[in-house]
Design a protein around this motif. Sequence first.
Motif, PDB file in Angstrom:
ATOM      1  N   TYR A 147      -8.819 -15.676 -12.130  1.00  0.00           N
ATOM      2  CA  TYR A 147      -8.982 -16.099 -10.618  1.00  0.00           C
ATOM      3  C   TYR A 147      -8.185 -14.869 -10.232  1.00  0.00           C
ATOM      4  N   ILE A 148      -6.981 -15.370  -9.767  1.00  0.00           N
ATOM      5  CA  ILE A 148      -5.429 -15.031  -9.764  1.00  0.00           C
ATOM      6  C   ILE A 148      -5.874 -13.174 -10.342  1.00  0.00           C
ATOM      7  N   PHE A 149      -6.239 -13.277 -11.236  1.00  0.00           N
ATOM      8  CA  PHE A 149      -5.961 -12.094 -11.715  1.00  0.00           C
ATOM      9  C   PHE A 149      -6.876 -11.206 -10.816  1.00  0.00           C
ATOM     10  N   SER A 150      -8.218 -11.475 -10.472  1.00  0.00           N
ATOM     11  CA  SER A 150      -9.731 -10.876  -9.757  1.00  0.00           C
ATOM     12  C   SER A 150      -8.830 -11.098  -8.073  1.00  0.00           C
ATOM     13  N   CYS A 151      -7.885 -11.806  -7.670  1.00  0.00           N
ATOM     14  CA  CYS A 151      -7.363 -11.289  -6.070  1.00  0.00           C
ATOM     15  C   CYS A 151      -6.495 -10.445  -6.764  1.00  0.00           C
ATOM     16  N   LEU A 152      -5.775 -10.080  -7.796  1.00  0.00           N
ATOM     17  CA  LEU A 152      -4.527  -9.238  -7.572  1.00  0.00           C
ATOM     18  C   LEU A 152      -5.513  -7.680  -7.694  1.00  0.00           C
ATOM     19  N   ILE A 153      -6.308  -7.769  -8.130  1.00  0.00           N
ATOM     20  CA  ILE A 153      -6.550  -6.541  -8.442  1.00  0.00           C
ATOM     21  C   ILE A 153      -7.724  -6.353  -7.150  1.00  0.00           C
ATOM     22  N   ASP A 154      -8.479  -7.091  -6.681  1.00  0.00           N
ATOM     23  CA  ASP A 154      -8.884  -6.324  -6.034  1.00  0.00           C
ATOM     24  C   ASP A 154      -8.344  -6.389  -4.387  1.00  0.00           C
ATOM     25  N   ALA A 155      -6.878  -7.504  -4.264  1.00  0.00           N
ATOM     26  CA  ALA A 155      -6.002  -6.812  -3.390  1.00  0.00           C
ATOM     27  C   ALA A 155      -5.423  -5.728  -3.515  1.00  0.00           C
ATOM     28  N   ASP A 156      -4.977  -4.920  -4.888  1.00  0.00           N
ATOM     29  CA  ASP A 156      -4.499  -3.700  -5.285  1.00  0.00           C
ATOM     30  C   ASP A 156      -5.419  -2.816  -4.795  1.00  0.00           C
ATOM     31  N   ARG A 157      -6.686  -2.972  -5.269  1.00  0.00           N
ATOM     32  CA  ARG A 157      -7.587  -1.307  -5.445  1.00  0.00           C
ATOM     33  C   ARG A 157      -7.450  -1.363  -3.526  1.00  0.00           C
ATOM     34  N   THR A 158      -8.019  -2.916  -3.145  1.00  0.00           N
ATOM     35  CA  THR A 158      -8.264  -2.478  -1.906  1.00  0.00           C
ATOM     36  C   THR A 158      -7.604  -1.792  -0.520  1.00  0.00           C
ATOM     37  N   ASP A 159      -6.383  -2.537  -0.797  1.00  0.00           N
ATOM     38  CA  ASP A 159      -5.541  -1.618   0.077  1.00  0.00           C
ATOM     39  C   ASP A 159      -4.706  -0.295  -0.556  1.00  0.00           C
ATOM     40  N   SER A 160      -5.222   0.068  -1.990  1.00  0.00           N
ATOM     41  CA  SER A 160      -4.603   1.543  -2.217  1.00  0.00           C
ATOM     42  C   SER A 160      -5.959   2.099  -1.639  1.00  0.00           C
ATOM     43  N   ARG A 161      -7.193   1.741  -1.683  1.00  0.00           N
ATOM     44  CA  ARG A 161      -8.111   2.913  -1.090  1.00  0.00           C
ATOM     45  C   ARG A 161      -8.450   3.012   0.423  1.00  0.00           C
ATOM     46  N   CYS A 162      -7.970   1.557   0.978  1.00  0.00           N
ATOM     47  CA  CYS A 162      -7.862   2.023   2.616  1.00  0.00           C
ATOM     48  C   CYS A 162      -6.131   2.529   2.949  1.00  0.00           C
ATOM     49  N   PHE A 163      -5.352   2.726   2.057  1.00  0.00           N
ATOM     50  CA  PHE A 163      -3.925   4.010   2.235  1.00  0.00           C
ATOM     51  C   PHE A 163      -4.430   5.096   2.014  1.00  0.00           C
ATOM     52  N   GLU A 164      -5.823   5.236   0.882  1.00  0.00           N
ATOM     53  CA  GLU A 164      -6.198   6.632   0.951  1.00  0.00           C
ATOM     54  C   GLU A 164      -7.038   6.706   1.685  1.00  0.00           C
ATOM     55  N   GLU A 165      -7.833   6.029   2.370  1.00  0.00           N
ATOM     56  CA  GLU A 165      -8.421   6.709   3.294  1.00  0.00           C
ATOM     57  C   GLU A 165      -8.485   6.259   4.675  1.00  0.00           C
ATOM     58  N   ASP A 166      -6.418   6.169   4.979  1.00  0.00           N
ATOM     59  CA  ASP A 166      -6.141   5.804   6.409  1.00  0.00           C
ATOM     60  C   ASP A 166      -6.483   5.183   7.113  1.00  0.00           C
ATOM     61  N   ILE A 167      -7.056   3.350   6.558  1.00  0.00           N
ATOM     62  CA  ILE A 167      -7.960   3.025   7.688  1.00  0.00           C
ATOM     63  C   ILE A 167      -6.894   1.661   7.434  1.00  0.00           C
ATOM     64  N   ASN A 168      -6.866   0.420   8.692  1.00  0.00           N
ATOM     65  CA  ASN A 168      -6.493  -0.495   8.115  1.00  0.00           C
ATOM     66  C   ASN A 168      -7.398  -1.523   6.568  1.00  0.00           C
ATOM     67  N   VAL A 169      -6.714  -2.441   6.186  1.00  0.00           N
ATOM     68  CA  VAL A 169      -7.508  -3.353   5.238  1.00  0.00           C
ATOM     69  C   VAL A 169      -7.906  -4.330   6.585  1.00  0.00           C
ATOM     70  N   PRO A 170      -9.721  -4.516   5.360  1.00  0.00           N
ATOM     71  CA  PRO A 170     -10.026  -5.273   6.500  1.00  0.00           C
ATOM     72  C   PRO A 170      -9.857  -6.339   6.752  1.00  0.00           C
ATOM     73  N   GLU A 171     -10.111  -7.417   8.141  1.00  0.00           N
ATOM     74  CA  GLU A 171      -9.887  -8.870   8.107  1.00  0.00           C
ATOM     75  C   GLU A 171     -10.799  -9.359   7.183  1.00  0.00           C
ATOM     76  N   SER A 172     -11.289 -10.796   7.379  1.00  0.00           N
ATOM     77  CA  SER A 172     -12.131 -11.921   6.675  1.00  0.00           C
ATOM     78  C   SER A 172     -12.899 -11.849   7.860  1.00  0.00           C
ATOM     79  N   ARG A 173     -14.032 -12.125   7.091  1.00  0.00           N
ATOM     80  CA  ARG A 173     -14.981 -12.896   8.260  1.00  0.00           C
ATOM     81  C   ARG A 173     -16.088 -13.611   7.836  1.00  0.00           C
ATOM     82  N   ASN A 174     -16.180 -14.363   8.977  1.00  0.00           N
ATOM     83  CA  ASN A 174     -17.218 -15.254   8.847  1.00  0.00           C
ATOM     84  C   ASN A 174     -18.561 -14.887   9.532  1.00  0.00           C
ATOM     85  N   ASN A 175     -19.242 -15.585   8.424  1.00  0.00           N
ATOM     86  CA  ASN A 175     -20.943 -15.183   8.067  1.00  0.00           C
ATOM     87  C   ASN A 175     -21.704 -15.746   8.803  1.00  0.00           C
ATOM     88  N   ASN A 176     -21.272 -16.517   9.611  1.00  0.00           N
ATOM     89  CA  ASN A 176     -21.844 -18.044  10.248  1.00  0.00           C
ATOM     90  C   ASN A 176     -22.594 -17.390  11.050  1.00  0.00           C
TER      91      ASN A 176
END
Length: 802
Positions: free
Chosen positions: A196-225
């Motif tokens: 589970y922690i590995f998943s958190c790290l992998i997704d966080a690492d790649r999400t931050d890297s993608r957002c940097f590459e696309e020059d966009i902000n890291v997405p906020e968490s969303r509530n789908n209620n």
Amino acid sequence: MEYIAHIRNEDGHIQSVEEHLMSVSKLSARYGKKIGVERLAYIAGLLHDSGKLSTQFRDYILEAVNNPNHPPKKGSVDHSTAGGKILFEYFHHHGQNVPMQIIAEILGNVILSHHMGLQDFLSPDTTSTYMRRVKEKEINDIDRVKDNFFQLIAPLKSLTDDLQNSKNELTDVLTRNNKRSQSKNPYLTMTFLTKYIFSCLIDADRTDSRCFEEDINVPESRNNNDLFNLFYQRLTEHLNSLNNDVNINAIDRLREQMSEECDKFADRPSGIYTLSIPTGGGKTLSSLRYALKHAAKFSKDRIIYVVPYTSIIEQNAAEVREILKEDEHILEHHSNVIKEDEDKDAKIPYQKRKTHQLTKDNWEVPIIFTTMVQFLNTFYSKGTRDIRRFHNLANTVIIFDEVQAVPVKCISMFNEALNYLRNVCNSSILLCTATQPALEFVEDSIDGIDGEIVPNLDKVTDHFKRVEIVDRTRHGGWNTEELSYFVLDVLNESSSVLVILNTKTVVKKLFNQLSKNEDTVVYHLSTSMCAAHRTAILAKVKSTLQSGAKVICISTQLIEAGVNISFDCVIRSLAGLDSIAQAAGRCNRHGEHEQRNVYVVNHKEENLNYLKTIKAGAEITERMLIDKQNGNISKDLLSAEVMNLYFKNYYTELENELGFHVPSLKENLYNLLAGSETYKQHYKNKTGEHFPLQLYTSMKTVGDHFQVIDQQATSIIVPYKGGADIIAELNGDVDLKKMSSILKKSQQYVVNVFKYELQELSNSGDLIPLLDGRILALRENAYDLNYGISVGEEGKMAPHIL
């Protein structure tokens, strides 16, 4: 000196190591917070790229960017081991207590593995990849890396305090997953926590890297209620319109009642529940009603449908999209279109390699339809691609449609995944099927079912009885020609016949045999067709059925589960009793007639020698048919009681398979998740010393050997309709921002082929490599509008057909 984490391809902008580590640690912590391991996930993010705090890595990345076609060898500067070394050196010595050593091991493995997949603490050959990396491997300038980390990122005291405080998170996870069963192995729980922690790290690492590459902000968490409430209203309006129909029949009234039960049940807290609606009882919409209401009430992040066959995804997703009037927030994930290949990665130019890694899907949308293969791969497959999705299974509603189709060898591992999701991840799980598979009967069982949604199940099943099982097996079995005559005889007495056989070879042979009769409309379905193609065929079948014209459909078992279609008669080749029950669900589905027959035949030309579980199920069913004929079974063959008896016999027959036994390892993969006592003893015998780590699990070995389908399959994009456009688009330069959208669309045009088929297609020149060979496409003439992928023969892609 500024230490570099990434350099943006478009404008050469630099992201510093400090910026990257802080961003990833915060995002990883956000993912970890869902199950109460915020601090553990934060530390993993903080340390994961600490090895980039060196002049060697700075020179390496500058060289990679400045010479993209001849970059330095991938991995020539090791930046992932340093974080694991820091944890081992400072927090794993004899002065530290056991919990701290366990945390150092978990986080150290997560960090040093974040580019290749989790490593073994103890391998079958008694070596330890983890120990070799954190203790023996020499890292250039490691002292400077440590000094820079403690000065620029986190002082040693701060890191020590964080680790000390994280012990409560470890204890809490162990307590939650062990509270239901005193015999639960805590090492198994720690393996899931590591993943589970590995998943958190992998997704966080790649999400931050993608957002940097696309020059966009890291997405906020969303509530789908609000979204789930809106969808619930739309579904309710749809159901009300159906229930107000003046022509509604008795079967429809029963469906309505069970749908109401699902609605009421949604107010219960999260747990593992069964929904045993009889086949044809409307499981899809009833379970969706439960899921939407439950998700909104308890603030769940998403709803995930897990199904055994892609054919169910196609139909269910299309139906849900239409009812909810929604497309953007619904994802179909059939297959992994991009292959994960570490060796090939090393030969791809730096920027292209980065694009491949960052575009893999992480299941962040509100509603997902996926397969059992993808679900199990998220927990157990090797590498980093699939496990990236793990954390997005937390705090969700997960609906397993046709749960009886879980592969036998995966039963124990499936059960433990569900236990962890409920006990630790606060997910609510619905096991849907008319043929519940007795998952509590096996040794490594689910830790209890929290309730059945349908009251008076036996009474409901009796009301749904619409077919009679007729035994037409005979000594020596039927050949294809004999079976074709029988099909035509049955068609003379009814207007439509569905024939389901166990292998693609005999399905195709019977289709060709019956197609010789020019007066008969015959359709063929198999997994050699892409999803869009099967959907088109099913639409034509339904249209023919509605017209009243006589029609025959010949299919593999893909049509058995979840496909909303009704024939006057079904002929099913001998298989497990659950498969026969599912086939029966395609006969007289809506109670159009008082009663219809489902004929069970034995096809002599089917080779089941390599289909061990189907063969075992068929043999047990054959014995039960004899017992029924002799009066030893009094209940209806499709009753819950007889089905339970079947599964107990089935699991007893295959009990040595349930833990995923691998002969070459002399162990079950299930045992390796907690750690093999045998391997640990071998280590002591070999070295004369006790194994020096607290954990001795073999996660890399599990990943290397785990595959849900016995034969390794490869996804190929085929040129059926829109698939040809996707192939053309991928054949050019693809922008990172468009890649995820293209891959999402491609799911409808993918066929999974086995290794021997892949080799034949390669030998005949029918494969087109795209994106440096990471995606494979099919040449147009190798696809046939009758059969799908045509291995070893020319296909027919005449544009006027379909």
